[in-house]
Motif scaffolding. Sequence first.
Motif, PDB file in Angstrom:
ATOM      1  N   TRP A 151     132.165  70.256  -4.383  1.00 14.97           N
ATOM      2  CA  TRP A 151     133.075  70.953  -3.467  1.00 14.97           C
ATOM      3  C   TRP A 151     134.510  70.935  -4.001  1.00 14.97           C
ATOM      4  O   TRP A 151     135.261  71.893  -3.815  1.00 14.97           O
ATOM      5  CB  TRP A 151     133.000  70.294  -2.097  1.00 14.97           C
ATOM      6  CG  TRP A 151     133.638  71.095  -0.998  1.00 14.97           C
ATOM      7  CD1 TRP A 151     134.801  70.822  -0.343  1.00 14.97           C
ATOM      8  CD2 TRP A 151     133.145  72.293  -0.418  1.00 14.97           C
ATOM      9  NE1 TRP A 151     135.067  71.771   0.614  1.00 14.97           N
ATOM     10  CE2 TRP A 151     134.056  72.698   0.584  1.00 14.97           C
ATOM     11  CE3 TRP A 151     132.015  73.078  -0.638  1.00 14.97           C
ATOM     12  CZ2 TRP A 151     133.875  73.834   1.356  1.00 14.97           C
ATOM     13  CZ3 TRP A 151     131.825  74.218   0.124  1.00 14.97           C
ATOM     14  CH2 TRP A 151     132.759  74.585   1.113  1.00 14.97           C
ATOM     15  N   SER A 152     134.872  69.845  -4.667  1.00 16.57           N
ATOM     16  CA  SER A 152     136.246  69.703  -5.163  1.00 16.57           C
ATOM     17  C   SER A 152     136.518  70.575  -6.382  1.00 16.57           C
ATOM     18  O   SER A 152     137.667  70.944  -6.646  1.00 16.57           O
ATOM     19  CB  SER A 152     136.541  68.237  -5.498  1.00 16.57           C
ATOM     20  OG  SER A 152     135.768  67.818  -6.611  1.00 16.57           O
ATOM     21  N   ILE A 153     135.488  70.919  -7.152  1.00 24.24           N
ATOM     22  CA  ILE A 153     135.704  71.688  -8.388  1.00 24.24           C
ATOM     23  C   ILE A 153     135.367  73.169  -8.231  1.00 24.24           C
ATOM     24  O   ILE A 153     135.576  73.946  -9.171  1.00 24.24           O
ATOM     25  CB  ILE A 153     134.876  71.119  -9.557  1.00 24.24           C
ATOM     26  CG1 ILE A 153     133.374  71.305  -9.290  1.00 24.24           C
ATOM     27  CG2 ILE A 153     135.196  69.649  -9.793  1.00 24.24           C
ATOM     28  CD1 ILE A 153     132.494  70.956 -10.489  1.00 24.24           C
ATOM     29  N   ARG A 154     134.864  73.557  -7.062  1.00 21.38           N
ATOM     30  CA  ARG A 154     134.352  74.922  -6.926  1.00 21.38           C
ATOM     31  C   ARG A 154     135.416  75.993  -7.181  1.00 21.38           C
ATOM     32  O   ARG A 154     135.098  77.068  -7.683  1.00 21.38           O
ATOM     33  CB  ARG A 154     133.707  75.106  -5.542  1.00 21.38           C
ATOM     34  CG  ARG A 154     134.694  75.204  -4.385  1.00 21.38           C
ATOM     35  CD  ARG A 154     133.997  75.074  -3.052  1.00 21.38           C
ATOM     36  NE  ARG A 154     134.857  75.458  -1.944  1.00 21.38           N
ATOM     37  CZ  ARG A 154     135.842  74.726  -1.452  1.00 21.38           C
ATOM     38  NH1 ARG A 154     136.114  73.545  -2.000  1.00 21.38           N
ATOM     39  NH2 ARG A 154     136.564  75.157  -0.441  1.00 21.38           N
ATOM     40  N   LYS A 155     136.679  75.705  -6.834  1.00 22.85           N
ATOM     41  CA  LYS A 155     137.735  76.702  -7.002  1.00 22.85           C
ATOM     42  C   LYS A 155     138.325  76.681  -8.416  1.00 22.85           C
ATOM     43  O   LYS A 155     139.171  77.512  -8.740  1.00 22.85           O
ATOM     44  CB  LYS A 155     138.842  76.474  -5.978  1.00 22.85           C
ATOM     45  CG  LYS A 155     138.400  76.704  -4.536  1.00 22.85           C
ATOM     46  CD  LYS A 155     139.547  76.494  -3.557  1.00 22.85           C
ATOM     47  CE  LYS A 155     139.114  76.738  -2.125  1.00 22.85           C
ATOM     48  NZ  LYS A 155     140.214  76.514  -1.147  1.00 22.85           N
ATOM     49  N   LYS A 156     137.884  75.733  -9.214  1.00 20.02           N
ATOM     50  CA  LYS A 156     138.405  75.613 -10.579  1.00 20.02           C
ATOM     51  C   LYS A 156     137.436  76.192 -11.608  1.00 20.02           C
ATOM     52  O   LYS A 156     137.701  76.137 -12.804  1.00 20.02           O
ATOM     53  CB  LYS A 156     138.676  74.146 -10.907  1.00 20.02           C
ATOM     54  CG  LYS A 156     139.651  73.486  -9.932  1.00 20.02           C
ATOM     55  CD  LYS A 156     139.773  71.998 -10.204  1.00 20.02           C
ATOM     56  CE  LYS A 156     140.677  71.322  -9.165  1.00 20.02           C
ATOM     57  NZ  LYS A 156     140.759  69.856  -9.354  1.00 20.02           N
ATOM     58  N   ILE A 157     136.308  76.704 -11.136  1.00 20.23           N
ATOM     59  CA  ILE A 157     135.287  77.254 -12.029  1.00 20.23           C
ATOM     60  C   ILE A 157     135.304  78.780 -11.924  1.00 20.23           C
ATOM     61  O   ILE A 157     135.196  79.333 -10.831  1.00 20.23           O
ATOM     62  CB  ILE A 157     133.894  76.706 -11.671  1.00 20.23           C
ATOM     63  CG1 ILE A 157     133.851  75.195 -11.961  1.00 20.23           C
ATOM     64  CG2 ILE A 157     132.801  77.421 -12.465  1.00 20.23           C
ATOM     65  CD1 ILE A 157     132.557  74.537 -11.602  1.00 20.23           C
ATOM     66  N   PHE A 158     135.437  79.445 -13.069  1.00 13.39           N
ATOM     67  CA  PHE A 158     135.574  80.901 -13.070  1.00 13.39           C
ATOM     68  C   PHE A 158     134.431  81.598 -13.802  1.00 13.39           C
ATOM     69  O   PHE A 158     134.350  82.824 -13.779  1.00 13.39           O
ATOM     70  CB  PHE A 158     136.912  81.293 -13.707  1.00 13.39           C
ATOM     71  CG  PHE A 158     138.090  80.663 -13.023  1.00 13.39           C
ATOM     72  CD1 PHE A 158     138.558  81.149 -11.817  1.00 13.39           C
ATOM     73  CD2 PHE A 158     138.723  79.548 -13.576  1.00 13.39           C
ATOM     74  CE1 PHE A 158     139.640  80.570 -11.182  1.00 13.39           C
ATOM     75  CE2 PHE A 158     139.810  78.960 -12.947  1.00 13.39           C
ATOM     76  CZ  PHE A 158     140.267  79.464 -11.745  1.00 13.39           C
ATOM     77  N   VAL A 159     133.579  80.827 -14.457  1.00 12.98           N
ATOM     78  CA  VAL A 159     132.447  81.425 -15.170  1.00 12.98           C
ATOM     79  C   VAL A 159     131.266  81.557 -14.215  1.00 12.98           C
ATOM     80  O   VAL A 159     130.784  80.560 -13.681  1.00 12.98           O
ATOM     81  CB  VAL A 159     132.037  80.556 -16.378  1.00 12.98           C
ATOM     82  CG1 VAL A 159     130.808  81.156 -17.064  1.00 12.98           C
ATOM     83  CG2 VAL A 159     133.189  80.430 -17.356  1.00 12.98           C
ATOM     84  N   PRO A 160     130.774  82.765 -13.958  1.00 17.86           N
ATOM     85  CA  PRO A 160     129.612  82.932 -13.079  1.00 17.86           C
ATOM     86  C   PRO A 160     128.403  82.160 -13.606  1.00 17.86           C
ATOM     87  O   PRO A 160     128.086  82.217 -14.796  1.00 17.86           O
ATOM     88  CB  PRO A 160     129.355  84.447 -13.119  1.00 17.86           C
ATOM     89  CG  PRO A 160     130.665  85.048 -13.495  1.00 17.86           C
ATOM     90  CD  PRO A 160     131.304  84.061 -14.425  1.00 17.86           C
ATOM     91  N   GLY A 161     127.754  81.410 -12.738  1.00 19.52           N
ATOM     92  CA  GLY A 161     126.578  80.645 -13.131  1.00 19.52           C
ATOM     93  C   GLY A 161     126.870  79.213 -13.527  1.00 19.52           C
ATOM     94  O   GLY A 161     125.971  78.369 -13.568  1.00 19.52           O
ATOM     95  N   GLU A 162     128.157  78.912 -13.851  1.00 24.06           N
ATOM     96  CA  GLU A 162     128.482  77.566 -14.317  1.00 24.06           C
ATOM     97  C   GLU A 162     128.328  76.533 -13.204  1.00 24.06           C
ATOM     98  O   GLU A 162     127.840  75.427 -13.440  1.00 24.06           O
ATOM     99  CB  GLU A 162     129.902  77.525 -14.864  1.00 24.06           C
ATOM    100  CG  GLU A 162     130.241  76.191 -15.526  1.00 24.06           C
ATOM    101  CD  GLU A 162     131.593  76.215 -16.211  1.00 24.06           C
ATOM    102  OE1 GLU A 162     131.906  75.224 -16.903  1.00 24.06           O
ATOM    103  OE2 GLU A 162     132.343  77.192 -16.066  1.00 24.06           O
ATOM    104  N   MET A 163     128.728  76.879 -11.991  1.00 37.37           N
ATOM    105  CA  MET A 163     128.589  75.940 -10.878  1.00 37.37           C
ATOM    106  C   MET A 163     127.126  75.575 -10.648  1.00 37.37           C
ATOM    107  O   MET A 163     126.779  74.411 -10.454  1.00 37.37           O
ATOM    108  CB  MET A 163     129.186  76.534  -9.600  1.00 37.37           C
ATOM    109  CG  MET A 163     128.888  75.751  -8.333  1.00 37.37           C
ATOM    110  SD  MET A 163     129.562  74.075  -8.350  1.00 37.37           S
ATOM    111  CE  MET A 163     131.218  74.385  -7.757  1.00 37.37           C
TER     112      MET A 163
END
Length: 446
Positions: free
Chosen positions: A370-382
Motif C-alpha cells: 500500500w505504501s509503494i503503490r503510488k511510486k510504481i509507474f510500470v504496468p504489471g510491476e505491482m
Amino acid sequence: MYPNLYYVFKDWFGVDWKSLGFLNTFGLMVAVAFVASAAVLSSELKRKESQGLLAPREETIMIGEPAHFSELFFNFFIGFLFAYKLVGVFFNKPDDMNPQDYIFSSSGNFIAGILLGGILAAAKWWERNKQKLKEPEERSIRIWPHDRVGDIVIIALIFGIIGAKLFDDLENWSDFIQHPIERLFSASGLTFYGGLILAAIAVCWYAYKKGITIVHLVDAAGPALMIAYAIGRIGCQVSGDGDWGIYNSAYVINQNTKVVAAAPGDYEKNLQKYSTYFLNGSVIDSGSSAPVYVTDRKDESLDKVPHAYFKAPSFIPTWMVAYNFPQNVNSDGIKIPGITDDHNRALPQPVFPTSFYETVICLFLFLFLWSIRKKIFVPGEMFGIYLILNGLERFLIEKMRVNNEYHFLGINPSQAQIISFGLIIAGIILILIMTRKAKKDAILPS
C-alpha cells in the motif's frame, strides 16, 4: 478456540444459543476478507481511473420492460435456498446433527423457502412494474471498472471455492479416492492457491469480456489479495482448521490438555503416550453419518514425527510458539477432560501456530504494498512484486508446516511450495518483461 459463532457468543456473552453453530468462524472471516479486499480493490481502481489508465465502457440497457421470467425465477431460487437452509438450521436440525452437515444435506424448511422465495420474486416484479413504460426504450449508460467490483468479488468467491476444493482433493488424492462423496461435499478442506489460480482465471476472463485492461486490474488486485489472505488466516487461527505447523518439542500437554514447558525427556514420553495418534493419524466421528477424515499424515516411526525445539522468550505468550488448538473445528486430537461438546478435542502435542504468523506477516506485506503503490509507474510491476512476496512468504512458512510431499529429483516439496516457487519466478519474469516494455515505450528512461 471458536470453531463457530456458538462458541464466540457463549464465551463473550455467556449465552447458550446452539443454533449459532451453523456459521463457522472461518467462513465468517472469509466473508470479512472479501469485503476488505473489495474495498481496497475499488479504491485502487478509482485511483487508476483518475489517472486515465482505466476507462469506462458504454453499455446499452432496456428501460421500462416488465420483469422477465428468468429474473423472477432467480430471485425466487435465492430466497428459497436461503430460507430453506437457514430456517431449517434453527428449527428443523436434529440435536445430534452437526450444523455444517445439515447445510450440505438435502434437509430444510420447505414452507420458509417457499415464503421467502415468493416474497423476493414479488418484490422484483413490483420494482420492475413500477418502472414499466408503455414503450420500453434503450438507454446508454457508462460503467466504470470500479462499478464492477461486486461482480468481480462474486466471481472470485464462486471460482475460488471451486478451485480451493479441487486443489485440496488433488493434494489429498488417496483420501479422495477412498471417500469421494464425503470430501466433495465436506465444508472443510480448502487450498488457498487452488482458489487463487481458478479465481484469477475467471476474473481475468470477465475483465477481458468487459473491456477492462487486465494489467491494471491485477496491479490493483495485488494489495487487495494480500489483505484478504491476512484476514482469512485469522479464521484459520481462531477456528483451528488444521493449518498449523510442526510440533514444538519444547512444550508438552498436562493431564488437562494444557500446554506446559517440557522437562528433559517429556517430549519423547508424550510421543510414546499418544503413539497411536502420531503413527496412524486420526479418524474422528464428528456426529455425521460418515467418519470425517482429518489427518492424512501417517509417520512410519516416532523418530520421523516432524518437530523443532523453541522456547518462547519471556516477553511473548507461550501460545505464539506452542499451541494445541483446543476445541478446534476439525475435532482433531485427543478428548479434553470435562468437555462433552461436538468440538471436544485438542492436539496431544503443541504446534507452531503458523496461521497466526501468516496473518502478522501478510498484514505487514499489505502495508508495504500500500505504501509503494503510488511510486510504481510500470504496468504489471505491482502485481509482480505481489507474486514474489506472496510466493516467498508461503514457501518459507511451508518449512514449518506438515503437508503431503511430492518426490522429485531428490527434493520433497509440498504442493504449496511448488506453486509458490512458480509464483516467485512468474513475478520476476513479469517485472523484467514489463520494465523492458516500459523502456521501449518511453514510459521509463533507458
